[in-house]
Design an enzyme around this catalytic site. Structure first.
Site, short mmCIF file in Angstrom:
data_model
loop_
_atom_site.label_atom_id
_atom_site.label_comp_id
_atom_site.label_asym_id
_atom_site.label_seq_id
_atom_site.Cartn_x
_atom_site.Cartn_y
_atom_site.Cartn_z
N ALA A 1 9.09 89.88 60.14
CA ALA A 1 7.97 89.88 61.09
C ALA A 1 8.32 89.34 62.46
CB ALA A 1 6.81 89.06 60.51
N SER A 2 9.55 88.91 62.67
CA SER A 2 9.91 88.27 63.94
C SER A 2 10.19 89.26 65.06
CB SER A 2 11.12 87.36 63.74
OG SER A 2 12.23 88.11 63.27
N SER A 3 10.40 90.54 64.73
CA SER A 3 10.72 91.53 65.76
C SER A 3 10.44 92.93 65.25
CB SER A 3 12.20 91.42 66.17
OG SER A 3 13.04 91.82 65.10
N TYR B 1 23.71 100.76 54.51
CA TYR B 1 22.28 100.80 54.82
C TYR B 1 21.61 101.96 54.09
CZ TYR B 1 18.04 101.21 57.73
OH TYR B 1 16.74 101.32 58.17
#
Length: 337
Positions: free
Chosen positions: A14-16, A155
């Site tokens: 949630a930080s970016s 990924y």
């Protein structure tokens, strides 16, 4: 324990980027948003944005690859708000380069965060949602989980596993009649700080494969899924890529390999200086947008017109298969070599 009448939403990563934009969207609805990521300064900056948007914020620093921390995230949320309504598994890291050049330790870390992090999130929240008899789990995967590309193989492996996780979980929860709804979000390339934070072994910084969309295109889909559960929601070009892959993986190979563009388009004309958030969070207050492209599409017409409506999605898929089949049929049988 303090109960709340607000919708309670937990968002990892949630930080970016996508996570931060999604927090803003839920906050605009007045939700209580629990913000989880590793970087505390960026989390607190996000919390301020949530409050300004009309929501309530709770910051819980979390490394999703560490089970006790994810377990603590779920328990502390329920202790603080009394329940969990929506859990968004979104945290992700990456590394760019041919598999031959990637250290094993970096591969482990990518798989731990991008796959194990989703599994841990599900394991932590599922008992709570089952006890409640309702709730939504929304997993942010990727179109690259349906069709892998070079230079991002770990990924892609992780995202493929994420898709498998939610496919199996959906059936288990349906059989259990638990009331838990499962949606997988599959974006195309999104303009976030992801590309400035990813580790590179290419000698240059990575770039997103066009077309590129703004984070709000994904955030809108996540918020939609919280109220209107769907099996899968594709964002933009990821849908077309998945369709071609299902029709003919060999054809997809050829299309991606044309002119080597799948390699060159993932490389910026900017030297790499060792930037990486694999083991440590990106310093600073974080951001939603990445700014690595001149223009990012604000939304996906496919998602709004088709992705939100399963019946239209099926019709579009049938039409696409029919059109491709008609075109191939016009060419006639292949000549023997």
């Amino acid at each position: 324990m303090s109960a709340t009448s607000q919708r309670v939403v937990v968002i990892t990563g949630a930080s970016s980027g996508i996570g931060r934009e999604t927090a803003r969207h839920f906050a605009a609805q007045g939700a209580a948003v629990v913000l989880a990521a590793r970087g505390e300064p960026a989390l607190h900056a996000t919390a301020e944005e949530v409050t300004r948007a009309g929501g309530t914020a709770l910051v819980v620093p979390t490394d999703v690859a560490v089970w006790p921390q994810v377990e603590h995230l779920a328990k502390s949320t329920r202790e603080h708000f009394g329940r969990i309504d929506v859990w968004v598994n979104n945290a992700a890291v990456s590394g760019y380069g041919e598999l031959n050049t990637m250290p094993v330790e970096a591969i482990h870390r990518i798989l731990d965060v991008d796959l194990r992090g989703h599994v841990y999130g599900v394991k932590a929240v599922l008992p709570i949602l089952r006890e409640q008899g309702h709730g939504a789990i929304i997993g942010v995967s990727s179109g690259l989980g349906v069709r892998a590309v070079p230079l991002m193989i770990p990924y892609c492996i992780a995202k493929s596993g994420v898709n498998a996780l939610y496919e199996g979980l959906r059936l288990e929860e349906r059989r259990a009649r638990s009331g838990v709804r499962i949606t997988t979000i599959l974006p195309a390339s999104i303009d976030t700080p992801f590309y400035d934070s990813a580790r590179s072994w290419m000698g240059v910084r990575p770039a997103p494969i066009p077309p590129v969309y703004q984070p709000k295109a994904v955030a809108e889909a996540v918020v939609f899924a919280a109220d209107h559960p769907r099996r899968d929601i594709y964002i933009g070009a990821a849908a077309q890529l998945a369709m071609v892959q299902r029709i003919s993986p060999a054809l997809t190979d050829r299309l991606l390999a044309l002119g080597g563009q799948v390699f060159t388009r993932q490389q910026r004309d900017e030297p790499d200086r060792g930037q990486s958030n694999l083991t440590e969070p990106t310093p600073g207050d974080g951001a939603v947008d990445g700014g690595v492209v001149r223009f990012a599409l604000p939304r996906s017409r496919w998602t709004r017109l088709v992705g939100f409506h399963p019946a239209l999605a099926r019709s579009a898929a049938i039409a696409s298969v029919g059109t491709i089949g008609w075109r191939l049929a016009r060419r006639g049988p292949a000549r023997p070599r």
